[in-house]
Design a protein around this motif. Structure first.
Motif: not given
Length: 307
Positions: A75, A173-174, A178, A181, A256, A264, A266, A268, A271
């Protein structure tokens, strides 16, 4: 599996922050990434090099550290790159690779944490039979099964993503690619993908959580029955670091993942917790455990809990 997408790259929104904060975030996440790499590598090297730490608990911890190393390396590097770029893009195959590797690590981590809970249950509740319950063959077999199950689960979910088409929407939008999204961007029906993802979340997430909670129920019940204050402290210290880690993991990952991808929403910041902060904190939490532990001390705890 042939993909008919017209999309060749995706745009990652990343963290919502003014441009003037981008350099600050780059420095911050670089520091976190380097700290996580150093911490997890040190745990692996310390346990491997120390004969006093060659026990099941630390064998499992090595595998957790390896998972954390892979997870954070999936990531953060691309996120750091995008913080310095005006166009925050990732190639289609690069996105698929991120989905595969992160899904693999996320599921495997849940299973390893569950096995660690069972290890603590055996140490606290059945100290006289601990060496039989958690013998080397059992530990190696469990870990091998976990890695294989993680690979298969990730391959199935990622393979079905490759069957989808992405026609025009390409803004994720992350922070990184993943599964939830990315599924939202497909112009085809994703109900099969969502069902498979939910089943995987149930097997890897919920069942692991049930095993962990059940183990801790019996651990707490055993601790409650211990008469001596010293015995209670020894039993509690055996599990405290692992308990902190599973709270961090499950409180963010389940929030999540345990819902359909169509629902879902998002987040962030959440995450960041399970993909960045948790892998960086794990070595700090467990290093405190390692620093005051040796093989003899650990077995003293196992054998003297009921004293």
């Amino acid at each position: 599996m042939k993909n008919q997408s017209s999309v060749t790259e995706f745009i990652l929104v990343g963290l919502s922050s003014p441009p003037e904060y981008q350099m600050f975030l780059f420095v911050l996440f670089t520091f976190i990434y380097m700290a996580a790499l150093a911490g997890n590598f040190l745990i692996v090297l310390t346990i491997t090099a120390s004969t006093s730490l060659q026990i099941p608990m630390y064998f499992l911890l090595i595998n957790l550290s390896l998972i954390n190393l892979l997870s954070i390396s999936v990531s953060i590097p691309k996120m750091l790159h995008n913080l310095l770029e005006h166009k925050k893009t990732i190639a289609f195959l690069g996105c698929i690779t991120q989905i595969y590797l992160f899904t693999w690590t996320l599921g495997s981590e849940a299973l390893v944490l569950a096995v660690m809970a069972v290890d603590h249950y055996a140490a606290v509740c059945h100290p006289l039979h601990y060496t039989i319950i958690m013998r080397k063959e059992v530990c190696v077999g469990l870990i091998a099964g976990i890695w294989i199950a993680g690979v298969i689960n990730s391959a199935v979910n990622t393979g079905f993503v490759l069957q989808l088409s992405f026609c025009c929407l390409n803004v994720i939008n992350h922070l990184f690619c993943e599964l939830p999204p990315v599924l939202k961007l497909s112009c085809l029906d994703t109900s099969l993908n969502e069902t498979l993802a939910f089943l995987a979340d149930t097997v890897f997430g919920m069942r692991s959580c049930v095993v962990t909670l059940t183990s801790y129920y019996f651990i707490l019940r055993t601790i409650w029955k211990i008469r001596s204050t010293e015995g209670k402290k020894k039993a509690s210290s055996t599990c405290s670091s692992h308990l902190i880690v599973i709270i961090l993991y499950y409180s963010t990952a389940i929030y999540t993942y345990i819902h359909p991808s169509s629902a879902y929403s998002p987040d962030r910041e959440i995450s960041v917790l399970y993909s960045v902060i948790t892998p960086a904190l794990n070595p700090i939490i467990y290093s405190l455990r390692i620093a005051g532990s040796s093989k003899d001390l650990y077995w003293d705890k196992c054998w003297s809990i009921y004293s």
